[in-house]
Design an enzyme around this catalytic site. Structure first.
Site, PDB file in Angstrom:
ATOM      1  N   GLN A 157     -16.961 -45.049  96.707  1.00  0.00           N
ATOM      2  CA  GLN A 157     -17.102 -44.685  95.295  1.00  0.00           C
ATOM      3  C   GLN A 157     -17.245 -45.876  94.354  1.00  0.00           C
ATOM      4  OE1 GLN A 157     -15.276 -41.023  93.663  1.00  0.00           O
ATOM      5  NE2 GLN A 157     -13.886 -42.416  92.653  1.00  0.00           N
ATOM      6  N   GLU A 165     -18.475 -44.829  84.906  1.00  0.00           N
ATOM      7  CA  GLU A 165     -17.609 -45.941  84.526  1.00  0.00           C
ATOM      8  C   GLU A 165     -18.389 -47.212  84.203  1.00  0.00           C
ATOM      9  OE1 GLU A 165     -14.634 -46.164  87.565  1.00  0.00           O
ATOM     10  OE2 GLU A 165     -13.935 -44.135  87.161  1.00  0.00           O
ATOM     11  N   GLU A 217      -8.732 -49.287  97.953  1.00  0.00           N
ATOM     12  CA  GLU A 217      -8.040 -48.125  97.396  1.00  0.00           C
ATOM     13  C   GLU A 217      -8.478 -46.856  98.116  1.00  0.00           C
ATOM     14  OE1 GLU A 217      -8.402 -45.586  93.262  1.00  0.00           O
ATOM     15  OE2 GLU A 217      -8.669 -47.760  93.162  1.00  0.00           O
ATOM     16  N   ASP A 255      -4.006 -44.044  95.587  1.00  0.00           N
ATOM     17  CA  ASP A 255      -4.320 -43.340  94.335  1.00  0.00           C
ATOM     18  C   ASP A 255      -4.108 -41.846  94.555  1.00  0.00           C
ATOM     19  OD1 ASP A 255      -5.354 -42.257  92.004  1.00  0.00           O
ATOM     20  OD2 ASP A 255      -7.427 -42.722  92.475  1.00  0.00           O
ATOM     21  N   LYS A 260      -2.007 -43.987  87.058  1.00  0.00           N
ATOM     22  CA  LYS A 260      -2.811 -43.225  86.098  1.00  0.00           C
ATOM     23  C   LYS A 260      -1.875 -42.304  85.320  1.00  0.00           C
ATOM     24  CE  LYS A 260      -7.074 -43.110  88.873  1.00  0.00           C
ATOM     25  NZ  LYS A 260      -7.883 -42.282  89.809  1.00  0.00           N
TER      26      LYS A 260
END
EC number: 4.2.1.11
Length: 431
Positions: free
Chosen positions: A167, A209, A289, A316, A341
């Site tokens: 990703q 992003e 991650e 995450d 987060k």
């Protein structure tokens, strides 16, 4: 006393054109705090609930009027007259009012927006910057650092429409002496990468992003093209700049296998960890991650065993900023870092608890944005105020990402040497 006299909620837009919740907390004396909740694209199944209306005739079902009504009614009533500086008490009132494990009655988006707005109002009341107030709430007053940015310059997976499975491919300017220098290095690499892609006839459109999303043949090709851009920008890969990946592996985990459709490869759990290790052997990848599915705990144990001493393995979707799940990870030696987060857990107090727990266990904590963001820059203050050491807030374009970088520039200007930039020392396995 920083007495709360009003709480206001409203529906605003995030960076993907979807509604989100914004809240204001008003105090006696005219002090006001305002904050907005972000929203994720690839989400962990155990995240706190983002309450959406489900009315298909409005915003395709993604409206947040119910969550906003909860702010303006139930939450407002519960918080009127309370002390905004008593953050833990305010957050507990909202958690108890909700009464569910994952905040699905009031909505984590409603609770979080109010939680952060209250912190901002309290900082204004005390006449100090938000990062200083957060440091006090964290029990670490005056202890600051500037975070090493993980800059997402090339996208695949859920953040892009291309053949790349991983990703996010990120650069970390670890060789910089200050945050300002790190930001400049990242920007120069970003613009150089755009030219490299353009010269190869590849797309220079950007994902959610702000990273580029070219249609490359493989994940290794993505790393090779970043290496080319780093060197063309005048930096040395592995010394000035290191690499980080966000696999978001849960997104391509099917029937117990890791299906890399873009590459036409299918791996079992250990095989995918071995694949990632082979990439890290070829390139200076210092952080990975979500290298496995959130439920693949046996696989995580193997991945930590083969890479955990040299590479930062960040949970995450695995940990979802939740201390109960993080406790299990720590006890079982799973991963060595947690992504933080706000909206995965839904309040500032619970977020700070997760950061403290991670640090006490020798894990690192990486402060993170979501793919759906607003101009709200609270995570910049969170990163500095907790001395977390690392921040992940997108690429070097899109105002919703740059807002966080600009806030960090302002904070560094204010703090100077009181907030050192430590580079590679902040990354697990690299100190």
């Amino acid at each position: 006393m920083a007495k709360i006299i009003n709480v206001i909620g409203r529906e605003i837009m995030d960076s993907r054109g979807n509604p989100t919740v914004e809240a204001e907390v008003h105090l006696e004396g005219g002090f006001v705090g305002m904050a907005a909740a972000p929203s994720g694209a690839s989400t962990g199944s155990r995240e706190a609930l983002e309450l959406r209306d489900g009315d298909k005739s409005r915003y395709l079902g993604k409206g947040v009027l119910t969550a906003v009504a909860n702010v303006n009614d139930l939450i407002r009533t519960a918080l009127l007259g309370k002390d905004a500086t008593a953050q833990a008490e305010l957050d507990q009132i909202m958690i108890d009012l909700d009464g569910t494990e994952n905040k699905d009655k009031l909505g984590a988006n409603a609770i979080l927006a109010v939680s952060l707005a209250a912190a901002k109002a309290a900082a204004a009341f005390k006449g100090i910057p938000l990062y200083a107030h957060i440091a006090e709430l964290n029990g670490t007053p005056g202890q600051y650092s500037m975070p090493v940015p993980m800059m997402n310059i090339l996208n695949g997976g859920e953040h892009a429409d291309n053949n790349v499975d991983i990703q996010e491919f990120m650069v970390q300017p670890v060789g910089a002496k200050t945050f300002r220098e790190a930001l400049r290095m990242g920007a120069e690499i970003f613009h150089t990468l755009k030219k490299v892609l353009h010269d190869k006839g590849l797309s220079t459109s950007v994902g959610d992003e702000g990273g580029f999303a070219p249609n490359l043949a493989s994940n290794a090709d993505a790393l090779a093209i970043i290496k080319e851009a780093v060197e063309l920008a005048g930096y040395k890969l592995g010394t000035d700049v290191t690499l980080a990946l966000d696999c978001a592996a849960s997104e391509f985990y099917k029937d117990g296998k890791y299906d890399l459709a873009g590459e036409g490869k299918v791996f079992d759990s250990n095989g995918f960890s071995d694949f990632l290790k082979s990439l890290a052997d070829q390139y200076p990848i210092v952080s990975i991650e979500d290298g496995l599915d959130e439920s693949d705990w046996d696989g995580w144990a193997y991945q930590t065993q083969i890479m955990g001493d040299k590479i930062q393995l960040v949970g995450d979707d695995l940990f979802v900023t939740n201390t109960k799940i993080l406790t299990r990870g720590i006890e079982n030696g799973i991963a060595n870092s947690i992504l933080i987060k706000f909206n995965q857990i839904g309040s500032l107090t619970e977020t700070l608890a997760a950061i403290r727990m991670a640090k006490e266990a020798g894990y690192t904590a990486v402060i993170s944005h979501r793919s759906g963001e607003t101009e709200d820059s609270t995570i910049a203050d969170l990163a500095v105020g907790t001395a977390a050491g690392q921040i992940k807030t997108g690429s070097l374009c899109r105002s919703d990402r740059v807002a966080k970088y600009n806030q960090l520039l302002r904070i560094e200007e204010q703090l100077g040497e009181k907030a050192p930039y430590r580079g590679l020392k902040e990354i697990k396995g690299q100190a």
